[in-house]
Enzyme design. Structure first.
Site, short mmCIF file in Angstrom:
data_model
loop_
_atom_site.label_atom_id
_atom_site.label_comp_id
_atom_site.label_asym_id
_atom_site.label_seq_id
_atom_site.Cartn_x
_atom_site.Cartn_y
_atom_site.Cartn_z
CB THR A 225 -3.64 5.98 12.06
OG1 THR A 225 -3.01 4.99 13.10
CG2 THR A 225 -4.91 6.72 13.20
CD GLU B 28 -8.71 -5.80 4.20
OE1 GLU B 28 -9.24 -6.44 4.16
OE2 GLU B 28 -8.23 -6.76 3.01
CB ALA B 29 -10.07 0.21 8.80
CB ILE C 25 -3.96 3.39 5.32
CG1 ILE C 25 -3.58 1.80 4.78
CG2 ILE C 25 -4.27 4.43 3.32
CD1 ILE C 25 -4.58 1.89 4.46
CB THR D 219 -0.81 -0.32 1.35
OG1 THR D 219 -1.33 -1.34 1.42
CG2 THR D 219 -2.26 1.66 0.84
CB ALA D 220 3.61 2.55 2.05
CE LYS E 97 -13.02 3.05 10.38
NZ LYS E 97 -11.43 3.25 10.48
P1 FAD Z 1 4.28 -3.75 2.69
O1 FAD Z 1 2.79 -4.60 2.59
O2 FAD Z 1 4.64 -5.61 3.67
O3 FAD Z 1 4.72 -3.92 1.33
C1 FAD Z 1 5.80 -4.75 1.53
C2 FAD Z 1 6.76 -4.39 0.30
O4 FAD Z 1 8.24 -4.04 0.33
C3 FAD Z 1 6.05 -5.93 -0.55
O5 FAD Z 1 5.81 -5.01 -2.23
C4 FAD Z 1 6.93 -6.46 -1.48
O6 FAD Z 1 7.47 -7.71 -1.70
C5 FAD Z 1 8.40 -5.15 -0.99
N1 FAD Z 1 9.93 -6.02 0.22
C6 FAD Z 1 10.49 -6.51 1.02
N2 FAD Z 1 11.13 -6.46 1.18
C7 FAD Z 1 11.56 -6.59 -0.59
C8 FAD Z 1 13.05 -7.17 -1.07
N3 FAD Z 1 14.24 -7.48 -0.03
N4 FAD Z 1 13.25 -6.83 -2.50
C9 FAD Z 1 12.11 -6.55 -3.16
N5 FAD Z 1 11.21 -5.99 -2.82
C10 FAD Z 1 10.84 -5.93 -0.97
N6 FAD Z 1 -3.15 0.50 8.48
C11 FAD Z 1 -4.53 1.07 8.21
O7 FAD Z 1 -4.33 2.03 7.97
N7 FAD Z 1 -5.56 0.49 8.78
C12 FAD Z 1 -5.66 -0.62 9.10
O8 FAD Z 1 -7.00 -1.34 9.00
C13 FAD Z 1 -4.58 -1.29 9.56
N8 FAD Z 1 -4.58 -2.74 10.10
C14 FAD Z 1 -3.67 -3.55 9.78
C15 FAD Z 1 -3.57 -5.17 10.90
C16 FAD Z 1 -2.44 -5.55 11.22
C17 FAD Z 1 -2.14 -6.21 12.07
C18 FAD Z 1 -0.95 -5.10 10.84
C19 FAD Z 1 0.07 -5.48 10.84
C20 FAD Z 1 -1.66 -3.27 9.91
C21 FAD Z 1 -2.58 -2.97 9.73
N9 FAD Z 1 -2.25 -1.71 9.73
C22 FAD Z 1 -4.01 -1.22 9.40
C23 FAD Z 1 -0.81 -1.26 8.63
C24 FAD Z 1 -1.23 -1.39 7.29
O9 FAD Z 1 -0.79 -2.98 7.00
C25 FAD Z 1 0.39 -0.88 6.56
O10 FAD Z 1 0.58 0.08 6.91
C26 FAD Z 1 0.11 -0.67 5.19
O11 FAD Z 1 -0.22 -2.36 4.35
C27 FAD Z 1 1.70 -0.33 4.61
O12 FAD Z 1 1.85 -1.63 4.60
P2 FAD Z 1 3.47 -1.84 3.69
O13 FAD Z 1 3.38 -0.81 2.40
O14 FAD Z 1 3.89 -0.03 4.66
O15 FAD Z 1 4.46 -2.98 3.25
#
Ligand code: FAD
Length: 494
Positions: free
Chosen positions: A338, A49-50, A340, A15-16, A78
């Site tokens: 919070t 997802e929220a 996202i 997502t980030a 929501k």
């Molecule tokens: P990730 O989704 O983990 O993505 C990481 C990316 O980096 C992936 O594409 C992966 O392939 C890549 N990557 C990692 N290592 C490598 C490598 N060596 N080489 C190449 N690529 C690599 N947020 C909300 O706003 N609302 C919610 O309801 C909510 N519920 C949550 C519930 C839980 C239990 C958790 C743990 C989190 C929740 N969050 C929620 C937070 C939310 O899930 C994250 O902020 C959001 O999904 C962003 O994740 P991200 O993109 O930082 O990381």
């Protein structure tokens, strides 16, 4: 100062990563090149997802069509979060995104409500909030005459997928592959390039670390450091599973407190996202799985997955030529959805401070200082839910009751308890309405309040309050069912 920033490399495509790619490409894509590296083999965290209402502003800024993105992500509306068993077992309240009553110069509506209770006028605080009443009734509409403040529940994987398509149309280059090495410039210590397992090198001027909990660039390469907040927020594990929907989607998230943590239920159009957040000191993974599976309805459609985390934050969100967004920058807790939002506000802050002509320490310091205020405010708001409660029925809740809390929160609670006043801090994402709804909801009742309501005699106060209440009931009655509105507005295909 470094040279001009022309090539931005985003590491990670969750997502980030894709939110950052979409915004950079759309808003400053004419001045920079954006490349995103992601690994299909590693995948994403798959939860999150929220959302909260400012996501609408993000979509507006990017020109994202609401119906299109909702259809693509099986999204629902929501209006807030229903907290069940948080104040005590068999109690509930809704923290809605709405304004309760009407504000005036002296402060917020709750002073009028508190005065009315003292004068024997019986009502609930939530009776005066349109969003809260609509949520309770399971209703929703987009209506200019009676606008509701809302956010979305959406499928996290499909949301990243949608933004990927959006970004690629705007010229973002996607490279699939596992990053195996991060090379730094020997003089400046800045990141110079990423090397993929295939041997391919991706170099850039500015790097955005979106690699999730791994923090491949910001931590593993730059050793930025992590402030551990687990003494304030002790939950360190979650178990997530998706189920088929068995009832029409409600327009709110459910958060249900358990003896060693809490459970979420996020309704999408086609399925429900479920999870249990818990503290491993008081509950094993097996017990958590058992608790979750006993407390969900509908057939499970995914394998339950355990996710481990440490609450806290990366010491700097921007270090050298690397900005961390999403889980690589830290994780407070999913309780008030919070994360996202923090990704979005990090992106907007970066865009406003973007170092087109080269890195300046003042830009970096400004980014980090604004981030500090924002994170501290979110942290305090979340700790509030654990600290202010009558629950003491388990070791976990006893631990929360006795745990120390940040001074800033201590002051906010004390001020409210003694005087009924709430003031926001710099960077507060949540409004006074949110603080009061949660403080009342968790069982905090102030000893005093502002005497502003004295401007009305009993009859006038009664008329004022019943006028507000009746207007809300009439408006809620006119709304269609949430599921009926979704079907007409943005029904997804699955
Ligand atoms: P990730 O989704 O983990 O993505 C990481 C990316 O980096 C992936 O594409 C992966 O392939 C890549 N990557 C990692 N290592 C490598 C490598 N060596 N080489 C190449 N690529 C690599 N947020 C909300 O706003 N609302 C919610 O309801 C909510 N519920 C949550 C519930 C839980 C239990 C958790 C743990 C989190 C929740 N969050 C929620 C937070 C939310 O899930 C994250 O902020 C959001 O999904 C962003 O994740 P991200 O993109 O930082 O990381």
């Amino acid at each position: 100062m470094s040279g001009k920033i022309q090539n931005v490399v985003i590491a990670g495509g969750g997502t980030a990563g894709w939110m950052a790619a979409a915004a950079l490409a759309k808003l400053i894509g004419k001045s920079i090149n954006v490349t995103l590296v992601e690994s299909d083999a590693i995948g994403t965290v798959g939860v999150g997802e929220a959302t909260i209402p400012p996501i609408k502003t993000f979509h507006k800024l990017l020109g994202i069509n609401e119906q299109e993105v909702m259809r693509a992500t099986h999204a629902t509306f929501k209006l807030g979060i229903k907290f069940e068993d948080w104040k005590q077992v068999n109690s509930d309240y809704i923290h809605s995104f709405g304004v309760t009553g009407k504000e005036c110069w002296a402060g917020e509506f709750h002073h009028f409500w508190l005065d009315s209770l003292n004068r024997g006028i019986d009502s609930k605080f939530g009776d005066y909030c349109f969003e809260l009443q609509a949520a309770k009734a399971g209703k929703f509409a987009l209506d200019q005459q009676a606008p509701l403040n809302f956010a979305y529940h959406l499928d996290a994987t499909l949301y990243a997928e949608y933004l990927k398509g959006f970004s690629q149309k705007l010229g973002v280059k996607r490279i699939e592959g596992k990053i195996s090495e991060v090379t730094k410039d020997s003089e400046t210590g800045n990141i110079a390039s990423l090397t993929l397992a295939s041997g391919e090198q991706v170099s850039g001027d500015l790097f955005i670390d979106c690699t999730g909990f791994a923090g491949l660039l910001i931590e593993q390469a730059l050793h930025t450091g992590y402030d551990d907040w687990s003494h304030w927020l002790p939950c360190d594990s979650a178990i997530a599973v998706q189920t088929k929907s068995i009832a029409p989607a409600v327009p709110y998230t459910r958060s249900i407190a358990h003896p060693s943590g809490w459970q979420w239920q996020i309704p999408l159009q086609n399925r429900v996202g479920n999870g249990l957040v818990y503290c491993s000191k008081y509950m094993s993974d097996d017990e958590a799985l058992d608790t979750l599976l006993t407390n969900i309805s509908g057939e499970t459609i995914t394998e339950p997955r355990v996710i481990k985390f440490k609450t806290g934050r990366r010491r700097k969100g921007w270090n050298k030529n690397c900005v961390a967004l999403g889980l690589s920058s830290g994780f407070i807790e999913p309780l008030e959805s919070t994360s996202i939002h923090l990704i979005m506000s990090g992106i907007i802050r970066l865009l406003r401070l973007f170092p087109f002509n080269g890195l300046e320490q003042s830009l970096i310091d400004e980014y980090n200082s604004k981030l500090d205020s924002e994170l501290n405010a979110v942290r305090d708001f979340i700790i509030l839910h654990y600290k202010v409660t009558n629950r003491d029925d388990s070791k976990f809740w006893q631990h929360c009751a006795s745990a120390e809390i940040p001074e800033s929160l201590q002051h906010k609670i004390q001020l409210f308890k003694e005087t009924g006043r709430v003031f926001l801090d710099d960077g507060d994402v949540f409004r006074v309405d949110s603080w009061t709804q949660v403080m009342f909801g968790q069982g905090l009742h102030p000893k005093q309040y502002h005497q502003i309501a004295n401007i009305m005699n009993d009859k006038e106060l009664n008329n004022f309050l019943s006028g507000l209440k009746n207007a809300i009931s009439t408006a809620v009655e006119r709304l269609p069912e949430h599921s009926e509105f979704l079907d007409k507005y943005c029904k997804s295909n699955s």
